[in-house]
Design a protein around this motif. Structure first.
Motif, PDB file in Angstrom:
ATOM      1  N   HIS A  19      -3.500   5.887   0.987  1.00 21.21           N
ATOM      2  CA  HIS A  19      -2.313   5.379   0.304  1.00 21.21           C
ATOM      3  C   HIS A  19      -1.347   6.524   0.050  1.00 21.21           C
ATOM      4  O   HIS A  19      -1.729   7.566  -0.480  1.00 21.21           O
ATOM      5  N   ASP A  21       2.841   6.565  -1.135  1.00 22.90           N
ATOM      6  CA  ASP A  21       4.051   5.787  -1.404  1.00 22.90           C
ATOM      7  C   ASP A  21       5.289   6.587  -0.993  1.00 22.90           C
ATOM      8  O   ASP A  21       5.626   7.594  -1.623  1.00 22.90           O
ATOM      9  N   ASN A  99       1.818  -2.347   0.552  1.00 22.67           N
ATOM     10  CA  ASN A  99       1.384  -1.532  -0.581  1.00 22.67           C
ATOM     11  C   ASN A  99       1.320  -0.043  -0.257  1.00 22.67           C
ATOM     12  O   ASN A  99       0.703   0.734  -0.980  1.00 22.67           O
ATOM     13  N   TRP A 100       1.923   0.350   0.843  1.00 26.83           N
ATOM     14  CA  TRP A 100       1.984   1.732   1.286  1.00 26.83           C
ATOM     15  C   TRP A 100       0.617   2.305   1.653  1.00 26.83           C
ATOM     16  O   TRP A 100       0.370   3.501   1.509  1.00 26.83           O
ATOM     17  N   ASN A 101      -0.248   1.442   2.125  1.00 22.73           N
ATOM     18  CA  ASN A 101      -1.490   1.915   2.739  1.00 22.73           C
ATOM     19  C   ASN A 101      -1.197   2.211   4.202  1.00 22.73           C
ATOM     20  O   ASN A 101      -0.589   1.379   4.892  1.00 22.73           O
TER      21      ASN A 101
END
Length: 295
Positions: A19, A21, A99-101
């Motif tokens: 992850h 962001d 989810n920015w994975n």
């Protein structure tokens, strides 16, 4: 000059649940970041892809933009413009979910002895996903023309444009053109192509599945490859030279001589989709060109 295997590699990173962001960078022109801001961003990317920047110089950050395809919601693009001659231009593309994975990290070669000139994220009604369009100009060598000007020896004077699509597992070269939009044949005579993703792990079955898929991106992956320049399987491979493996040459020869493949390409040449129609027509013309069997 032969491009070495080192310069002709493609990196795919399958990270699992990583992850990071990058939301603060969405929509920004990352080429205008300060040196400190660029260092912060590239350090974040290094955490994703530990091989990022291994090729003498890191890729320059360009943007993070929406890119909706399957689970993909965001795409980061960084480009190394080729700072030296001879050299190679290449890019990094990282895909993320909502989810920015991190879904996938790609490093793709995009031209030997070529300097990066421009890039653009585009959409086309015939391709159901965004596309990345990159234009390069020749880095030489140059020869003197009759009018006294100089022109590239190996590349079109108008440059070379490449168009890519990204999916959850693949980066696909959809088209390679000169600056005027005329289709040109990619070269697959090296161990790994100097333009486009590494296709060395692809089998005859994989290519046939792409040809028969009800998906223009997969169809174009096949058409670009089958219309490219290939070595003959009988071409003598010298040690320490980057050459298309014999197995890949055999796969090409088997497919290009298969009547069912020819008929399938002829069917695509009648497609209402202009991408498929143009590339299939181009492929059919290339079929009459024998594989390269000598220097």
């Amino acid at each position: 000059m032969v491009l070495t295997t080192f310069c002709a590699c493609l990196l795919l990173v399958s990270p699992g649940a990583i992850h990071i962001d990058l939301g603060q960078y969405v929509g920004k022109d990352l080429t205008k970041l300060s040196s400190k801001e660029t260092t912060i961003l590239t350090s974040k990317l290094k955490a994703i892809n530990k091989h990022s920047g291994d090729w003498l110089m890191a890729a320059d950050p360009f943007w993070v933009k929406p890119y909706r395809m399957g689970k993909i919601e965001w795409l980061y693009l960084g480009i190394n413009p080729c700072h030296m001659t001879p050299g190679v231009t290449w890019f990094e593309a990282y895909t993320f979910d909502a989810n920015w994975n991190l879904i996938k990290a790609f490093t793709v070669l995009n031209g030997y002895r070529q300097f990066f000139e421009s890039q653009k994220l585009i959409e086309d009604p015939w391709i159901d996903q965004p596309l990345v369009k990159i234009h390069n100009q020749s880095a030489g060598p140059f020869i003197k023309a009759k009018n006294g000007s100089y022109k590239p020896l190996f590349h079109p004077e108008s440059g070379i444009t490449t168009i890519y699509a990204f999916e959850e597992t693949n980066a696909t070269l959809l088209s390679i053109q000169d600056g005027a939009g005329n289709l040109i044949a990619n070269s697959y005579t090296l161990e790994k192509p100097a333009i486009g993703p590494d296709i060395s792990r692809r089998t005859r079955k994989d290519w046939l599945q792409d040809l028969k898929a009800a998906d223009p991106v997969r169809n174009l992956a096949f058409l670009v490859w089958i219309s490219g320049q290939h070595l003959s399987s009988s071409f003598v491979r010298e040690k320490n030279f980057s050459r298309e493996p014999v197995g890949e040459s055999l796969t090409y020869e088997q497919l290009v001589s298969d009547p069912t493949v020819i008929n399938a390409v002829k069917t695509l040449a009648k497609s209402p989709n202009p991408w498929l129609k143009r590339q299939a027509e181009f492929a059919l013309k290339q079929f009459s060109v024998r594989p390269i069997d000598k220097d």
